[in-house]
Design an enzyme around this catalytic site. Structure first.
Site, PDB file in Angstrom:
ATOM      1  CG  ASP A  45      -0.184  -0.114   2.650  1.00 13.86           C
ATOM      2  OD1 ASP A  45       0.828  -0.142   2.643  1.00 13.86           O
ATOM      3  OD2 ASP A  45      -1.110   0.012   3.521  1.00 13.86           O
ATOM      4  CB  SER A  46       4.555   1.388  -0.350  1.00 16.81           C
ATOM      5  OG  SER A  46       4.756   0.468  -0.928  1.00 16.81           O
ATOM      6  CG  ASP A  84       0.727  -4.116   2.238  1.00 17.81           C
ATOM      7  OD1 ASP A  84       1.020  -5.065   2.811  1.00 17.81           O
ATOM      8  OD2 ASP A  84       1.479  -3.156   1.822  1.00 17.81           O
ATOM      9  CE  LYS A 112       3.377  -6.000   4.217  1.00 15.03           C
ATOM     10  NZ  LYS A 112       2.831  -4.758   4.869  1.00 15.03           N
ATOM     11  CD  GLU A 114       0.719  -1.605   8.196  1.00 11.73           C
ATOM     12  OE1 GLU A 114       0.886  -1.216   7.213  1.00 11.73           O
ATOM     13  OE2 GLU A 114       0.236  -0.588   9.245  1.00 11.73           O
ATOM     14  CD  GLU A 181       8.084   0.119   7.625  1.00 10.88           C
ATOM     15  OE1 GLU A 181       8.142   1.150   7.318  1.00 10.88           O
ATOM     16  OE2 GLU A 181       6.952  -0.758   7.458  1.00 10.88           O
TER      17      GLU A 181
END
Length: 262
Positions: A45-46, A84, A112, A114, A181
């Site tokens: 999602d960067s 993501d 993925k 978070e 991260e």
């Protein structure tokens, strides 16, 4: 390169062989990544930052992610593709299952998420239904507003203990990979050693099982390149050369260096 699976990555960890991971958002870069033999592609999602010009990943939607996952998959049939789940796409277990299914149907091999202990049951549900999961601890960009900025996580003893506990809980719940991260190198090393699943670092020192970078960072194209990255394009002069150099540096342990960690 043979088709990469979860078992491929577990075998690499068991042999102590590090592997590179790189982000991609389109078919052209994805095709080049496959050609140089990089095992894992992250459709991050960067893309909100590097493709859309957003100041965080929060505005990225499921439609955005599905579109880019499908493009990446069309360019690459060998690498393992992680996608993501974007901001608030897994706030409930029902959302997580529906949205993870959409990304898998778009071409991802794994999703993925978070977060730590609060994801325990969600990870279990996804794993039970055949959806591989990559966890993500440390600096979690979707929580940037709660964290108060992009800061290193796990610096004090209490925070480090909590992160190790969360990592073990996620593994017990069924994750197949874990991203750390912006985590102190010593803590990332400990987590990597205590988990059986491969651990991927970004700004987490040299002792994780793999490294990941945003492709625009390692090509020097981002307006502000993070401390944990390195401009491989400037060193080699070509896109293929940069990707080959990055992969080689991860595999031989020369990247990241002490200057890239915390």
């Amino acid at each position: 390169m043979k088709t990469v699976t979860i078992h491929t990555l577990r075998d690499l960890k068991s042999r102590g062989e590090k592997f590179p991971v790189i982000t991609a958002y389109d078919a052209s870069f994805s095709r080049l990544i496959e050609q140089v033999g990089i095992e894992v592609v992250l459709v991050g999602d960067s893309l909100g930052n590097v493709i859309q010009g957003q100041d965080s990943t929060v505005p990225v939607t499921m439609d955005d992610m599905a579109y880019h996952v499908s493009a990446v998959r069309r360019g690459n049939s060998k690498s393992l593709i992680i996608a993501d789940l974007p901001f608030m796409a897994y706030a409930s277990e029902e959302q997580a299952m529906m949205n993870a299914a959409e990304l898998m149907q778009a071409g991802a091999h794994m999703v993925k998420l978070e977060g730590g202990a609060w994801l325990e049951h969600t990870v279990c549900l996804l794993a039970e239904r055949g959806i591989p999961v990559c966890g993500h601890l440390g600096l979690t960009p979707q929580s940037v507003n709660k964290l108060g900025g992009y800061k290193v996580q796990g610096r004090d003893e209490q925070a480090a203990e909590m992160m190790l506990k969360d990592a073990k809980l996620l593994e017990q719940s069924g994750i197949d990979l874990l991203v750390l991260e912006c985590v102190p190198a010593a803590l990332a090393k400990q987590i990597s050693e205590e988990l059986s699943v491969p651990v991927i670092g970004i700004g987490a020192g040299a002792d994780t099982d793999a490294q990941v970078l945003v492709i625009y960072d390692m090509l020097g194209l981002s307006p502000k390149v993070p401390k944990f990255s390195r401009n491989f394009l400037a060193e080699t002069g070509s896109l293929e050369g940069a990707l080959n150099a990055y992969a080689a540096a991860v595999r031989d342990g020369s990247f990241p260096g002490p200057e890239h960690g915390f």
